[in-house]
Design a protein around this motif. Structure first.
Motif, PDB file in Angstrom:
ATOM      1  N   MET A   1       0.833  -1.169   0.000  1.00 34.48           N
ATOM      2  CA  MET A   1       0.000   0.000   0.000  1.00 34.48           C
ATOM      3  C   MET A   1       0.884   1.241   0.000  1.00 34.48           C
ATOM      4  O   MET A   1       1.822   1.340   0.762  1.00 34.48           O
ATOM      5  N   VAL A   2       0.605   2.192  -0.830  1.00 33.42           N
ATOM      6  CA  VAL A   2       1.383   3.414  -0.927  1.00 33.42           C
ATOM      7  C   VAL A   2       0.708   4.497  -0.095  1.00 33.42           C
ATOM      8  O   VAL A   2      -0.499   4.707  -0.196  1.00 33.42           O
ATOM      9  N   ALA A   3       1.493   5.183   0.721  1.00 30.86           N
ATOM     10  CA  ALA A   3       0.930   6.227   1.576  1.00 30.86           C
ATOM     11  C   ALA A   3       0.301   7.303   0.714  1.00 30.86           C
ATOM     12  O   ALA A   3       0.852   7.718  -0.293  1.00 30.86           O
ATOM     13  N   GLY A   4      -0.862   7.760   1.106  1.00 32.32           N
ATOM     14  CA  GLY A   4      -1.540   8.826   0.389  1.00 32.32           C
ATOM     15  C   GLY A   4      -2.505   8.286  -0.641  1.00 32.32           C
ATOM     16  O   GLY A   4      -3.636   8.718  -0.722  1.00 32.32           O
ATOM     17  N   ALA A   5      -2.078   7.315  -1.481  1.00 30.43           N
ATOM     18  CA  ALA A   5      -2.940   6.790  -2.538  1.00 30.43           C
ATOM     19  C   ALA A   5      -4.077   5.964  -1.953  1.00 30.43           C
ATOM     20  O   ALA A   5      -5.236   6.185  -2.256  1.00 30.43           O
ATOM     21  N   SER A   6      -3.764   5.004  -1.131  1.00 28.65           N
ATOM     22  CA  SER A   6      -4.786   4.133  -0.555  1.00 28.65           C
ATOM     23  C   SER A   6      -4.742   4.140   0.964  1.00 28.65           C
ATOM     24  O   SER A   6      -5.340   3.295   1.596  1.00 28.65           O
ATOM     25  N   PRO A   8      -2.252   4.742   4.694  1.00 31.02           N
ATOM     26  CA  PRO A   8      -0.905   4.460   5.204  1.00 31.02           C
ATOM     27  C   PRO A   8      -0.514   2.994   5.006  1.00 31.02           C
ATOM     28  O   PRO A   8      -1.365   2.122   4.890  1.00 31.02           O
ATOM     29  N   SER A   9       0.779   2.761   4.992  1.00 29.96           N
ATOM     30  CA  SER A   9       1.288   1.391   4.841  1.00 29.96           C
ATOM     31  C   SER A   9       1.003   0.582   6.108  1.00 29.96           C
ATOM     32  O   SER A   9       0.756   1.134   7.183  1.00 29.96           O
ATOM     33  N   GLN A  10       1.050  -0.727   5.966  1.00 29.50           N
ATOM     34  CA  GLN A  10       0.816  -1.604   7.113  1.00 29.50           C
ATOM     35  C   GLN A  10       1.861  -1.378   8.196  1.00 29.50           C
ATOM     36  O   GLN A  10       1.541  -1.406   9.385  1.00 29.50           O
ATOM     37  N   SER A  11       3.110  -1.130   7.818  1.00 33.50           N
ATOM     38  CA  SER A  11       4.142  -0.912   8.840  1.00 33.50           C
ATOM     39  C   SER A  11       3.882   0.380   9.609  1.00 33.50           C
ATOM     40  O   SER A  11       4.107   0.441  10.822  1.00 33.50           O
ATOM     41  N   ALA A  12       3.363   1.417   8.952  1.00 37.33           N
ATOM     42  CA  ALA A  12       3.026   2.662   9.646  1.00 37.33           C
ATOM     43  C   ALA A  12       1.845   2.431  10.588  1.00 37.33           C
ATOM     44  O   ALA A  12       1.824   2.941  11.715  1.00 37.33           O
ATOM     45  N   ILE A  13       0.869   1.662  10.150  1.00 42.77           N
ATOM     46  CA  ILE A  13      -0.277   1.336  11.003  1.00 42.77           C
ATOM     47  C   ILE A  13       0.188   0.531  12.219  1.00 42.77           C
ATOM     48  O   ILE A  13      -0.212   0.809  13.353  1.00 42.77           O
ATOM     49  N   ASP A  14       1.049  -0.456  11.989  1.00 42.89           N
ATOM     50  CA  ASP A  14       1.568  -1.271  13.089  1.00 42.89           C
ATOM     51  C   ASP A  14       2.310  -0.407  14.112  1.00 42.89           C
ATOM     52  O   ASP A  14       2.148  -0.597  15.319  1.00 42.89           O
ATOM     53  N   ARG A  15       3.128   0.561  13.636  1.00 45.49           N
ATOM     54  CA  ARG A  15       3.844   1.460  14.545  1.00 45.49           C
ATOM     55  C   ARG A  15       2.867   2.300  15.358  1.00 45.49           C
ATOM     56  O   ARG A  15       3.032   2.485  16.561  1.00 45.49           O
ATOM     57  N   GLY A 118      -0.938   7.802   9.008  1.00 44.33           N
ATOM     58  CA  GLY A 118      -0.884   8.654   7.825  1.00 44.33           C
ATOM     59  C   GLY A 118       0.095   9.802   7.988  1.00 44.33           C
ATOM     60  O   GLY A 118       0.898  10.091   7.093  1.00 44.33           O
ATOM     61  N   ARG A 119       0.067  10.445   9.142  1.00 46.32           N
ATOM     62  CA  ARG A 119       0.996  11.561   9.393  1.00 46.32           C
ATOM     63  C   ARG A 119       2.433  11.089   9.422  1.00 46.32           C
ATOM     64  O   ARG A 119       3.340  11.799   9.002  1.00 46.32           O
ATOM     65  N   SER A 120       2.665   9.889   9.941  1.00 43.08           N
ATOM     66  CA  SER A 120       4.044   9.419  10.084  1.00 43.08           C
ATOM     67  C   SER A 120       4.723   9.207   8.741  1.00 43.08           C
ATOM     68  O   SER A 120       5.942   9.167   8.671  1.00 43.08           O
ATOM     69  N   GLU A 121       3.928   9.063   7.698  1.00 40.50           N
ATOM     70  CA  GLU A 121       4.513   8.851   6.359  1.00 40.50           C
ATOM     71  C   GLU A 121       4.560  10.121   5.521  1.00 40.50           C
ATOM     72  O   GLU A 121       4.951  10.075   4.374  1.00 40.50           O
TER      73      GLU A 121
END
Length: 159
Positions: A1-6, A8-15, A118-121
């Motif tokens: 998943m690319v941040a912004g397009a769809s 946040p990424s799964q790793s950003a969500i996990d963090r 979302g903000r973290s990316e």
């Protein structure tokens, strides 16, 4: 998943989820079975680190199992253990409990996790107010309004 397009990424969500759980002091969601080991003073009211206790599968005091059907508890994690008293030598008692706890789908805190992720990316997510930089880019921390939501899930002070 690319941040912004769809989103946040799964790793950003996990963090973000990890950060929220650490700040709250417990798992929050989804419901799961955990083994909790706590030192307690020995009072009959034992506080388990949860705000949504669904079931106590087992509980032992200093290694001795207690019948679950004798326990009285509420969903905030307060468990009344009949007959429990402090030790004469003042050493804390060891409570080990296997519990199922957590919320099914707490939309408010899930929304906070997604916003933080979302903000973290976003590399340009910080801005300057005077000479102070606010909202460091790449971080996974709640903003002021998000703290209010998180506070409803945080464990309070424990004796």
């Amino acid at each position: 998943m690319v941040a912004g397009a769809s989103g946040p990424s799964q790793s950003a969500i996990d963090r973000a989820v990890h950060t929220l759980r650490r700040l709250a002091g417990w798992h929050i969601w989804p419901p799961r079975v955990d083994t909790i080991r706590e030192l307690v003073p020995g009072d009959p009211a034992v506080l388990l680190p949860t705000k949504r206790l669904l079931e106590i599968e087992s509980l032992s005091i200093d290694g001795a199992p207690r019948p679950v059907e004798d326990l009285v508890w509420d969903e905030d994690g307060v468990v009344y253990v009949p007959g429990l008293a402090p030790r004469r030598d003042g050493v804390p008692r060891v409570v080990e409990a296997v519990i199922r706890h957590g919320f099914d789908n707490p939309a408010d805190i899930v929304g906070v996790a997604l916003a933080i992720a979302g903000r973290s990316e976003q590399p340009q997510s910080s801005y300057a107010v005077g000479r102070i930089s606010v909202g460091a880019p790449g971080t996974a921390t709640p903003q002021s309004t998000e703290w209010r939501i998180l506070d409803t899930y945080r464990l309070g002070p424990r004796p």
